[in-house]
Motif scaffolding. Structure first.
Motif, PDB file in Angstrom:
ATOM      1  N   GLU A  13       0.831  -1.207   0.000  1.00 22.89           N
ATOM      2  CA  GLU A  13       0.000   0.000   0.000  1.00 22.89           C
ATOM      3  C   GLU A  13       0.868   1.261   0.000  1.00 22.89           C
ATOM      4  N   ARG A  17       1.021   4.310  -2.881  1.00 22.12           N
ATOM      5  CA  ARG A  17       0.783   5.723  -2.564  1.00 22.12           C
ATOM      6  C   ARG A  17       2.011   6.570  -2.862  1.00 22.12           C
ATOM      7  N   SER A  18       3.174   6.100  -2.438  1.00 23.54           N
ATOM      8  CA  SER A  18       4.394   6.883  -2.604  1.00 23.54           C
ATOM      9  C   SER A  18       4.784   7.026  -4.067  1.00 23.54           C
ATOM     10  N   SER A  20       2.773   6.989  -6.576  1.00 16.18           N
ATOM     11  CA  SER A  20       1.786   7.907  -7.157  1.00 16.18           C
ATOM     12  C   SER A  20       2.142   9.367  -6.845  1.00 16.18           C
ATOM     13  N   ILE A  21       2.561   9.625  -5.614  1.00 17.68           N
ATOM     14  CA  ILE A  21       2.981  10.978  -5.228  1.00 17.68           C
ATOM     15  C   ILE A  21       4.184  11.412  -6.063  1.00 17.68           C
ATOM     16  N   ASN A  49       4.785   7.885   4.223  1.00 14.63           N
ATOM     17  CA  ASN A  49       4.088   6.624   3.917  1.00 14.63           C
ATOM     18  C   ASN A  49       5.022   5.435   4.106  1.00 14.63           C
TER      19      ASN A  49
END
Length: 127
Positions: A13, A17-18, A20-21, A49
């Motif tokens: 997860e 998220r990371s 995507s950032i 994250n």
């Protein structure tokens, strides 16, 4: 085994998220939206994250060489590098010159590549 599964889930997860950032940061550079402080803030968010995932993965490891522990240590080190890069990028105001933009791109691309490789490695050892 429960801890390993938990580490795998949380890390997966956090990787999503990371990454995507980091993609968002990369897209913003050179489009008039690139400011060193804004990039630094997002880079810190991506590192945060990973920090949570690293904590779970290295919980109870001490000096163990179990894959989960080694992976957690690598993630922890990468998030520290990301925090350091954020501090340096924060010192840059608006990215005004081509050189400043290119250096910011290099930092973001390098961090992205390292994280992507680490995330792929994590998924391969847990499959």
């Amino acid at each position: 085994m429960y801890q390993e599964r938990k580490c795998e889930d949380v890390l997966s997860e956090a990787c999503g998220r990371s990454l995507s950032i980091l993609e968002d940061i990369s897209a913003s550079i050179g489009k008039g939206r690139g400011k060193g402080s804004g990039i630094a803030k997002l880079l810190r968010e991506a590192a945060y994250n990973l920090s949570d995932a690293a904590s779970i993965c290295i919980a109870g490891c001490e000096a163990s060489t179990e894959p989960r522990c080694v992976l957690g240590d690598l993630v922890d080190r990468l998030q520290a590098v990301m925090q350091g890069a954020a501090i340096r990028l924060e010192r840059i105001g608006k990215l005004q010159t081509d050189t400043e933009e290119e250096l910011a791109r290099i930092v973001v691309d390098l961090v992205y590549s390292l994280l992507d490789s680490l995330c792929r490695f994590a998924s391969s050892i847990n499959s």
